[in-house]
Design an enzyme around this catalytic site. Structure first.
Site, PDB file in Angstrom:
ATOM      1  CE  LYS A 133      -3.429  -2.835  -0.104  1.00 13.79           C
ATOM      2  NZ  LYS A 133      -4.187  -3.425   0.976  1.00 13.79           N
TER       3      LYS A 133
HETATM    4  C1  LIG Z   1      -5.131  -4.546   1.430  1.00 12.33           C
HETATM    5  C2  LIG Z   1      -6.610  -4.474   1.468  1.00 12.33           C
HETATM    6  C3  LIG Z   1      -7.358  -4.810   2.608  1.00 12.33           C
HETATM    7  C4  LIG Z   1      -6.774  -5.497   3.811  1.00 12.33           C
HETATM    8  O1  LIG Z   1      -5.708  -4.893   4.401  1.00 12.33           O
HETATM    9  P1  LIG Z   1      -4.704  -5.742   5.303  1.00 12.33           P
HETATM   10  O2  LIG Z   1      -3.886  -4.683   5.961  1.00 12.33           O
HETATM   11  O3  LIG Z   1      -3.904  -6.618   4.381  1.00 12.33           O
HETATM   12  O4  LIG Z   1      -5.498  -6.546   6.265  1.00 12.33           O
HETATM   13  C5  LIG Z   1      -8.724  -4.592   2.593  1.00 12.33           C
HETATM   14  N1  LIG Z   1      -9.346  -4.104   1.518  1.00 12.33           N
HETATM   15  C6  LIG Z   1      -8.678  -3.802   0.387  1.00 12.33           C
HETATM   16  C7  LIG Z   1      -9.437  -3.254  -0.781  1.00 12.33           C
HETATM   17  C8  LIG Z   1      -7.299  -4.005   0.315  1.00 12.33           C
HETATM   18  O5  LIG Z   1      -6.639  -3.717  -0.821  1.00 12.33           O
END
Ligand SMILES: *Cc1c(COP(=O)(O)O)cnc(C)c1O
Length: 395
Positions: free
Chosen positions: A195
């Site tokens: 991210k």
């Molecule tokens: C990455 C992601 C999540 C989950 O995040 P984590 O930190 O990996 O638990 C939820 N929703 C979307 C759309 C994502 O891309």
């Protein structure tokens, strides 16, 4: 024409270019080491600092840090009042966690189809699904482009529901000039390494509503009304557990990394925008590609650069294009398999065919490498490999 690597030719590059990757520098490492030498490893001053900084960055009154983006969604669903009698409407074009957070609380999930251009949840498809028992709309800012937040918030308000915005893709995006994180009732972010910024694992929920913020804090700490640091400061042992919460705390170690990363967020989003602009120019004349578009009045944070293949212009399917690009050492990916297609949701009664826009798009989706640390050479390699593969498979 050069032989494709998948057919035994030389690949465009010798090492795999991932589709996403973190950036860690010496200041990040020093920030974590400072916490290691300090009194508090978990839930100390670095958590509050990081929460304050994220809240300021997105223009929200409150930010509550959580163990990961999925825990952030779980906490937001709890705060919104989701439970066995109170469900939510979400999008099929997302990571499963956007829907799973409803199921953790025993709530009913409904999926509303997406818009053909943005692949974001379509308010016109949400409206007929809103019922007395709908506690929340869970919108996802697919690839980093904000969903139709005003329309969705109006639908939620009209039913006494919350708009939860899963902005895991959209830290740094704006909607009508406002930063994502300040518009929905509850906005969730993820700090997974792919991210925009990372804490290793981590997440946060932002809100302007004091009552919702209190529910989030309760939920992340077992449903207990005070934390250990508050009790120590008050010289008291007494606490009460008033709801069934979890240990979803984010540690000081992680928050110190998050604060160090956050100082580069705007540079990194700018770099992602520049890469997206470069791809758009380089692929403009590729008849077999449908390029992503951004609606007026919003700025995407470009977590992903997702193209759609025009399969009628190709002699092969998406799987073959994917394999050929991987063989060229370009780490393409697919986001996402429609959530109701997963066996867990199939077993709940969801059948294929209910979301024609999302399902037709899925067969054609391909995510290009997109992260702020990509060099101009990495971008050029991706462009060269895509052109090489599409030329070989042109119909
Ligand atoms: C990455 C992601 C999540 C989950 O995040 P984590 O930190 O990996 O638990 C939820 N929703 C979307 C759309 C994502 O891309």
């Amino acid at each position: 024409m050069p032989t494709l690597a998948v057919d035994g030719g030389a690949p465009v590059r010798s090492t795999l270019l991932p589709y996403g990757h973190q950036i860690i520098d010496d200041a990040d490492i020093a920030a974590v080491v400072r916490v290691l030498r300090s009194e508090w490893l978990t839930t100390g001053p670095a958590v509050e600092t990081f929460e304050r900084e994220v809240a300021a960055t997105v223009g929200a009154r409150h930010a509550v840090a959580l163990a990961n983006g999925t825990a952030a969604l779980h906490a937001a669903a709890f705060a919104a009042g989701i439970g066995p009698d109170r469900g939510a409407v979400t999008t099929p074009m997302t990571f499963a966690a956007s829907a799973n957070c409803v199921r953790y609380l025993g709530g009913r999930v409904q999926f509303a189809d997406v818009q053909p251009d943005s692949l974001n949840i379509d308010p016109a498809a949400v409206a007929p699904l809103m019922q007395d028992g709908t506690a929340a709309i869970i919108a996802v800012d697919f690839t980093g482009q904000p969903a139709d937040l005003d329309e969705l918030r109006a639908l939620a308000d009209a039913s006494g529901a919350c708009l939860i915005e899963d902005a895991a893709h959209a830290l740094g995006a704006t909607y009508g000039g406002r930063p994502v994180g300040s518009v929905a009732h509850l906005t969730t972010f993820s700090f997974h390494p792919v991210k925009h910024i990372t804490t290793g694992e981590g997440g946060i929920v932002t809100t302007n509503d004091e009552r919702l913020a209190a529910r989030l804090r309760l939920f992340r700490n077992h449903g207990i009304t005070t934390d250990a640091r508050q009790r120590e400061a008050a010289g008291s042992w007494f606490y009460e557990m008033t709801a069934l919460g979890f240990n979803y705390r984010l540690s000081d170690l992680q928050c110190a990394l998050g604060s160090a990363q956050l100082t580069r967020l705007s540079d990194w989003v700018a770099r992602r925008r520049a890469i997206a602009a470069h791809y758009a120019a380089a692929f403009a004349d590729e008849a077999a590609l449908e390029l992503p578009s951004v609606r007026p009045g919003r700025d995407s944070a470009w977590h992903l650069y997702v193209v759609r293949l025009r399969l009628e212009r190709l002699t092969v399917d998406r799987h073959q294009v994917f394999k050929a690009l991987r063989a060229e050492n370009i780490g393409v990916n697919v986001h996402y398999i429609p959530v109701p297609w997963h066996p867990y949701y199939r077993d709940l009664g969801f059948a294929r065919g209910g979301w024609p826009v999302a399902e037709a798009a899925y067969e054609r989706l391909l995510s290009m490498p997109m992260w702020a640390g990509m060099t101009d050479g990495d971008v050029a390699d991706t462009v060269a490999a895509v052109k090489k593969v599409l030329r070989a498979y042109r119909r």
